[in-house]
Scaffold this active site. Structure first.
Site, PDB file in Angstrom:
ATOM      1  CD1 TRP A 136       4.406 -11.044   3.320  1.00  0.00           C
ATOM      2  CD2 TRP A 136       2.587 -10.655   4.569  1.00  0.00           C
ATOM      3  NE1 TRP A 136       4.380  -9.709   3.615  1.00  0.00           N
ATOM      4  CE2 TRP A 136       3.282  -9.443   4.379  1.00  0.00           C
ATOM      5  CE3 TRP A 136       1.407 -10.645   5.324  1.00  0.00           C
ATOM      6  CZ2 TRP A 136       2.837  -8.238   4.910  1.00  0.00           C
ATOM      7  CZ3 TRP A 136       0.963  -9.442   5.856  1.00  0.00           C
ATOM      8  CH2 TRP A 136       1.671  -8.257   5.652  1.00  0.00           C
ATOM      9  CG  ASP A 217      -3.459 -11.877   3.384  1.00  0.00           C
ATOM     10  OD1 ASP A 217      -3.861 -10.872   2.767  1.00  0.00           O
ATOM     11  OD2 ASP A 217      -2.348 -11.921   3.959  1.00  0.00           O
ATOM     12  CE  LYS A 253       1.885  -5.774  -2.376  1.00  0.00           C
ATOM     13  NZ  LYS A 253       3.163  -6.291  -2.033  1.00  0.00           N
TER      14      LYS A 253
HETATM   15  N1  PMP Z   1      -0.723 -10.264   2.768  1.00  0.00           N
HETATM   16  C1  PMP Z   1       0.093 -10.720   1.826  1.00  0.00           C
HETATM   17  C2  PMP Z   1       0.057 -12.161   1.478  1.00  0.00           C
HETATM   18  C3  PMP Z   1       0.967  -9.854   1.181  1.00  0.00           C
HETATM   19  O1  PMP Z   1       1.777 -10.322   0.233  1.00  0.00           O
HETATM   20  C4  PMP Z   1       0.962  -8.491   1.537  1.00  0.00           C
HETATM   21  C5  PMP Z   1       1.879  -7.539   0.846  1.00  0.00           C
HETATM   22  N2  PMP Z   1       3.205  -7.879   0.837  1.00  0.00           N
HETATM   23  C6  PMP Z   1       0.080  -8.073   2.529  1.00  0.00           C
HETATM   24  C7  PMP Z   1      -0.756  -8.984   3.112  1.00  0.00           C
HETATM   25  C8  PMP Z   1      -0.106  -6.674   3.025  1.00  0.00           C
HETATM   26  O2  PMP Z   1       0.559  -5.651   2.477  1.00  0.00           O
HETATM   27  P1  PMP Z   1       0.095  -4.172   2.753  1.00  0.00           P
HETATM   28  O3  PMP Z   1       0.023  -3.998   4.233  1.00  0.00           O
HETATM   29  O4  PMP Z   1       1.141  -3.342   2.118  1.00  0.00           O
HETATM   30  O5  PMP Z   1      -1.237  -4.017   2.121  1.00  0.00           O
END
Ligand code: PMP
Length: 408
Positions: A136, A217, A253
């Site tokens: 990411w 993560d 998500k």
């Molecule tokens: N880590 C990963 C691997 C992700 O894909 C995402 C979302 N794109 C996030 C963290 C964090 O997203 P958010 O801050 O919207 O929860």
């Protein structure tokens, strides 16, 4: 003159730039395969039915107000979140080896963990945190912003559109003992490629032997396979193996709470005589970091997630909603694959159905991606990653036909 005359122009965020370009496109059959957000079969954002119910409950609760949360966030959320990711009967929880902080979604959780590690993790100067290649994109910014150098470990083998097992294990074997290794718990972003359970076991074996520190993560628990336990398996296995570790957990998500910014950071101490005490002291430092960064986290998304997680009937409905989302995505993988096979599109496409979660790393090249955008109004990131949620029964044939044309 400004004191900031020397500030260079930074590039705009590629993903948010892509979203803007898609929005400005007036072509009727345009397709957005860029943004990592769930869409229903009508290409519309989907409010989970269980989230609608939890919203009703909270809005009609006369005892609620808009006061500040504590620094660590909504306790009913953080405790349920720990159980969700570690398992309800986790010894780590009963032995009081877990401390949990509500954060600004997953991003904030990664950041709080990064900040904590930069400050308190004992490591030689300049020891890098290892992230997968690719990962990411925001991981790079978050860790470098707190002064942690980054090293990439091989992850994706482009010839098979799958896991580079030899590259990954060799890099772990070669990592400096004590290094922090960032791992995606499930539905790896951007590749959609996850280790098997046997491969996770082998990764844990190397990491234990080399004394490597796991930072998980987890942004897609339940969203990836539809099964909450399955998507948390790797984390629970590592905890079972006695690792000390960090977890960044997002509810964007799996609850569809993207803009509400609900998430948690968990620290799990390794078992031992001082574990509870270490956990308390770590918690006290996290509180200082959290206070200086955000004072306290936002309340509304946390309430919604907490309501669902703490009510058995709503929790069950949530699992149905997770199956709706993951099921539709799996169906779209199959539909895209079948259509490409039917068209006799050059190349092998089995990775589309074997990859998991929101994304598929198609193997399309940058010029092919550009052509899809210029000639077919199909938008995806330059690396050929497509968000499966952007596909639906109405556009999957159009997308497959376009892919077929650009790869020939
Ligand atoms: N880590 C990963 C691997 C992700 O894909 C995402 C979302 N794109 C996030 C963290 C964090 O997203 P958010 O801050 O919207 O929860």
């Amino acid at each position: 003159a400004s004191a900031f005359e020397a500030v260079p122009m930074a590039p705009t965020d590629p993903l948010f730039g892509l979203m803007a370009a898609y929005k400005a496109d007036t072509f009727e059959k345009k397709v957005d395969l860029g943004v990592g957000a769930y869409r229903d079969d009508n290409a519309k954002p989907w409010i989970l039915p269980v989230v609608k119910k939890a919203d009703e409950i909270n809005r009609n609760d006369p005892s609620l107000n808009h006061e500040y949360l504590p620094i660590a966030g909504l306790a009913s959320l953080t405790s349920a979140a720990a159980k969700l990711v570690l398992g309800g009967d986790s010894p780590a929880i009963s032995e009081k080896r877990v401390v949990s902080f509500q954060t600004i979604s997953g991003t904030g959780a990664v950041h709080l963990g990064a900040l904590f590690l930069a400050k308190f993790y004992p490591r030689p100067a300049n020891q890098a945190i290892h992230v997968s290649d690719p990962t990411w994109v925001n991981h790079h910014q978050i860790f470098s912003n707190v002064g942690l150098p980054i090293k990439k470990y091989p992850y994706f083998a482009s010839d098979i559109c799958g896991l580079d097992w030899t590259g990954l294990t060799s890099a772990l074997e070669a990592a400096e003992p004590g290094s922090v290794i960032l791992l995606h718990a499930c539905a790896h972003n951007p590749t959609g490629v996850d280790p098997t359970q046997d491969q996770w076991k082998a990764i844990a074996e190397i990491m234990k032997r080399k004394k490597l520190f796991p930072f998980f993560d987890t942004a897609y628990q339940g969203f990836a396979s539809g099964d909450l336990a399955k998507d948390a398996w790797a984390i629970q296995y590592f905890v079972e193996q006695g690792f000390e570790l960090c977890i960044a957990q997002s509810f964007a998500k799996n609850f569809g709470l993207y803009g509400q910014r609900a998430g948690c950071f968990h620290f799990v101490a390794s078992p031992g005589a001082h574990a509870e005490d270490v956990t308390k002291r770590v918690g006290s430092q996290l509180a200082i970091l959290q206070r200086s960064e955000i004072s306290n986290p936002p309340i509304y998304g946390a309430r919604i997630a907490s309501t669902v997680l703490n009510d058995p009937a709503l929790f069950k409905e949530w699992q149905d909603d997770l199956c709706t989302m993951s099921g539709r995505i799996i169906t779209m993988r199959k539909a895209l694959y079948d259509k490409l096979v039917e068209l006799g599109t050059p190349g092998t496409w089995t990775h589309i159905t074997s990859q998991i979660g929101m994304f598929s790393f198609t193997g399309l090249s940058e010029p092919q991606v550009q052509k899809l955008r210029d000639e077919f109004h199909i938008y995806m990131t330059k690396n050929g990653r497509i968000s499966m949620a952007g596909l639906n029964t109405r556009n999957v044939e159009y997308v497959a036909t376009a892919i077929d044309k650009v790869v020939r």
